[in-house]
Design a protein around this motif. Structure first.
Motif, PDB file in Angstrom:
ATOM      1  N   GLY A 104       0.818  -1.224   0.000  1.00 22.84           N
ATOM      2  CA  GLY A 104       0.000   0.000   0.000  1.00 22.84           C
ATOM      3  C   GLY A 104       0.835   1.249   0.000  1.00 22.84           C
ATOM      4  N   ILE A 105       2.020   1.211  -0.662  1.00 22.67           N
ATOM      5  CA  ILE A 105       2.907   2.381  -0.684  1.00 22.67           C
ATOM      6  C   ILE A 105       3.279   2.681  -2.119  1.00 22.67           C
ATOM      7  CG2 ILE A 105       3.892   1.989   1.603  1.00 22.67           C
ATOM      8  CD1 ILE A 105       6.275   0.652   0.256  1.00 22.67           C
ATOM      9  N   PHE A 146       9.042   7.000   0.673  1.00 25.21           N
ATOM     10  CA  PHE A 146       7.745   6.435   0.254  1.00 25.21           C
ATOM     11  C   PHE A 146       6.607   7.257   0.850  1.00 25.21           C
ATOM     12  CE2 PHE A 146      10.739   2.900   0.144  1.00 25.21           C
ATOM     13  CZ  PHE A 146      10.458   2.284  -1.059  1.00 25.21           C
ATOM     14  N   VAL A 147       5.382   7.085   0.215  1.00 21.40           N
ATOM     15  CA  VAL A 147       4.135   7.652   0.774  1.00 21.40           C
ATOM     16  C   VAL A 147       3.046   6.575   0.682  1.00 21.40           C
ATOM     17  CG1 VAL A 147       4.678  10.050   0.197  1.00 21.40           C
ATOM     18  CG2 VAL A 147       3.492   8.606  -1.468  1.00 21.40           C
ATOM     19  N   LYS A 187      -5.043   5.329   2.332  1.00 20.29           N
ATOM     20  CA  LYS A 187      -4.400   4.404   3.277  1.00 20.29           C
ATOM     21  C   LYS A 187      -3.496   5.192   4.261  1.00 20.29           C
ATOM     22  CE  LYS A 187      -4.495   0.548   0.020  1.00 20.29           C
ATOM     23  NZ  LYS A 187      -3.734  -0.482  -0.693  1.00 20.29           N
ATOM     24  N   TYR A 188      -3.252   4.555   5.410  1.00 24.23           N
ATOM     25  CA  TYR A 188      -2.379   5.238   6.392  1.00 24.23           C
ATOM     26  C   TYR A 188      -1.317   4.240   6.895  1.00 24.23           C
ATOM     27  CZ  TYR A 188      -5.369   2.884   9.812  1.00 24.23           C
ATOM     28  OH  TYR A 188      -6.048   1.954  10.527  1.00 24.23           O
ATOM     29  N   LEU A 197      10.693  -2.229   4.085  1.00 26.05           N
ATOM     30  CA  LEU A 197       9.675  -1.371   3.478  1.00 26.05           C
ATOM     31  C   LEU A 197       8.593  -1.036   4.485  1.00 26.05           C
ATOM     32  CD1 LEU A 197       9.300  -3.084  -0.006  1.00 26.05           C
ATOM     33  CD2 LEU A 197      10.571  -1.013   0.561  1.00 26.05           C
ATOM     34  N   PRO A 198       8.031   0.179   4.398  1.00 26.78           N
ATOM     35  CA  PRO A 198       6.884   0.524   5.261  1.00 26.78           C
ATOM     36  C   PRO A 198       5.602  -0.173   4.755  1.00 26.78           C
ATOM     37  CG  PRO A 198       7.425   2.349   3.813  1.00 26.78           C
ATOM     38  CD  PRO A 198       8.456   1.329   3.559  1.00 26.78           C
ATOM     39  N   GLU A 199       4.560  -0.128   5.554  1.00 23.10           N
ATOM     40  CA  GLU A 199       3.271  -0.763   5.141  1.00 23.10           C
ATOM     41  C   GLU A 199       2.115   0.156   5.532  1.00 23.10           C
ATOM     42  OE1 GLU A 199       0.820  -4.939   5.698  1.00 23.10           O
ATOM     43  OE2 GLU A 199       2.819  -4.692   6.620  1.00 23.10           O
TER      44      GLU A 199
END
Length: 561
Positions: A512-513, A533-534, A539-540, A557-559
């Motif tokens: 979701g990024i 990333f955003v 999504k948050y 990686l962020p999620e």
């Protein structure tokens, strides 16, 4: 009857009166004069005087028929002063030991003197000594007369006792025939007759253990006597010469002997024991005690021989063991360090000259000199042991300070040129380069390759540079670098290429990024590259930071949901 009673009373009274008297005969003191009366009444006193020549007195009182002493000074002989000394004479008491009344002294003249007085006695009288002092005068000898060839010196006119007359010949070529001196005796006679003069001659002497050479009946004035001695004897020092007094030196032959002076200094044993005089050829052996040795030698025991000249072949004595200043042992300023006590057992600090090593903290004096032996040793370098190399020229086991040599590496080892090395003051070799073996081709490194064409052989110290493949990053943090080095035939060093991180669009959608900048795409991010990333629309973020860094192929990686 009445008449008888009266008469009896009178007789009784007379008898009682006599009972109270004291009698002269009851006074019994010695050396006293008699008193005047035969008896004295009760209460009377009397003075008793001493006889002539005595001093003292008594005072007595008659009490009821008995003498009572009031004053008592016993009668004693009067004393005389010293009788007087007479010149050249003596005196002595005939009896007793004190100069008192009645004592007599007898005068005598000394030897060589005679009494000219008629009376030679003096007696102590009541008024002192009688007579005058006797007189002693010297005995006289008659006048001396000589002929024209003799001269006399002294009191020749009228000699007194003890006077000496000396005679000499007028001619120096003659000598006195008789006594050259006479003296006046106590008898008033001269001790000998007046001498005459005669020609000076000497007779050949009889020499014990010797013989006269060129023997003649008589020797004239100034003639020299030649003589020799038997074996084992030697001529007495000096030259006998005929003079007016005979031979100027008595010609004698003395036995050849050597004297061993009595001494216990440093001596342990003497053989033969107790003997001090040795004939020519005889020997004595001396052994010195622990801290001593034979005089001017370093021997403990030595035999000494008495020589024909009466001297020992070597001085037979012991002396303190002493060590000399070690001038020849490379000691720094030896006289400074080795001063004062230098006897056996003495200890001294010391230092060595430059280029020499000190073998002990202090030196000790022993029978063998200073220990340790040697005190200082020259500093040396041991022969260098260099792996894979050989010394050029002849090799020694030790090399002195400042020695310079060269060596050459074996084939296949570097450096190829000869290497010069030097032995320094610390006994170390300086300038050594190790002989290192050559290296083969450089090794393969993951994700990297050499920047230049590799060779089949590299020298020690050669470096090879590497670079990483595209998108891989070279790690240059210690211990990694971009070089490998040839050392001792081996490649040394560490090279690492860090991996990039792979990020795909599929993975980003799954989490979701999306990339903050640029079009959404697959990408390969290098090591330490940072990506922003955003979250996709609607999504948050629920896991990790939106900014991430690639670390050796790994990126968290962020999620977003």
């Amino acid at each position: 009857m009445r008449v008888l009673n009266v008469f009896g009373f009178i007789l009784f009274s007379l008898n009682c009166a006599q009972c109270q008297e004291c009698l002269q005969k009851d006074i019994t003191f010695e050396n006293k004069e008699p008193v005047l009366k035969a008896s004295y009444n009760d209460g009377e006193t009397v003075k008793v005087n001493c006889m002539t020549g005595y001093t003292g007195m008594y005072k007595l009182k008659c009490e009821q028929g008995e003498w009572k002493t009031v004053v008592e000074r016993p009668c004693a002989k009067k004393k005389c002063s010293h009788p007087g000394d007479t010149a050249n004479g003596d005196f002595k008491l005939k009896e007793g030991s004190e100069f008192v009344f009645g004592a007599t002294v007898l005068y005598t003249c000394k030897k060589g003197f005679e009494m000219t007085s008629r009376i030679n006695l003096r007696t102590c009288r009541a008024k002192g000594w009688d007579n005058t002092l006797p007189v002693c005068e010297a005995v006289k000898c008659p006048a001396i007369h000589t002929d024209g060839g003799v001269t006399a010196s002294g009191n020749t006119d009228m000699g007194s006792y003890g006077d000496v007359i000396h005679f000499e010949c007028v001619s120096s070529d003659k000598k006195i025939d008789g006594s050259s001196e006479i003296h006046c005796k106590e008898t008033g006679e001269w001790s000998d007759t007046v001498p005459t003069c005669k020609e000076i001659t000497c007779k050949a002497p009889v020499i014990l253990n010797g013989h006269v050479e060129e023997k003649t009946k008589e020797y004239q004035k100034d003639a020299i006597l030649k003589y020799g001695c038997s074996e084992g004897f030697k001529i007495r020092e000096g030259i006998p010469r005929c003079s007016k007094f005979g031979w100027t030196l008595k010609p004698e032959c003395d036995e050849v002997t050597c004297e061993l002076k009595p001494t216990t200094f440093g001596v342990k044993n003497i053989t033969p024991e107790g003997k001090t005089v040795f004939r020519a050829g005889e020997r004595v052996e001396i052994t010195c005690a622990e801290k001593y040795w034979i005089f001017f030698t370093k021997e403990i025991t030595k035999s000494f021989k008495c020589q024909d000249d009466g001297k020992w072949d070597y001085k037979p004595a012991c002396q303190d063991i002493r060590c000399e200043v070690p001038y020849d042992q490379h000691v720094f300023s030896p006289r400074y360090y080795f001063s004062g006590d230098m006897k056996f057992g003495a200890k001294h600090d010391y230092a060595c000259m430059s280029g020499y090593d000190q073998m002990a903290a202090e030196a000790t004096c022993t029978r063998d000199g200073w220990t340790p032996k040697p005190l200082c040793v020259v500093k040396t370098c041991a022969a260098p042991d260099i792996a894979n190399a050989k010394i050029v020229g002849k090799q020694r086991s030790k090399y002195n300070i400042n020695s310079r040599i060269q060596y050459k590496c074996d084939p296949g080892f570097n450096p190829e040129q000869p290497v010069h090395i030097t032995c320094n003051a610390q006994t170390e070799w300086t300038g050594i380069l190790q002989c290192t073996e050559n290296c083969g081709p450089p090794p393969n490194v993951d994700f990297a390759d050499t920047t230049e064409m590799s060779k089949n052989e590299y020298n020690s110290g050669d470096k090879v540079e590497y670079s990483c493949f595209d998108k891989y990053t070279l790690d240059q943090q210690h211990p990694y670098s971009k070089y490998l080095t040839c050392e001792q035939g081996q490649w040394a060093g560490h090279i690492r290429c860090l991996k990039p991180c792979s990020v795909t669009v599929k993975e980003m959608n799954k989490r979701g990024i999306q990339l903050k900048w640029g079009k959404q795409r697959d990408m390969l991010s290098p090591h330490k590259d940072k990506i922003k990333f955003v979250c996709q629309r609607g999504k948050y973020l629920i896991v990790n930071e939106l900014r991430q860094t690639c670390i050796d192929g790994v990126m968290d990686l962020p999620e977003c949901v």
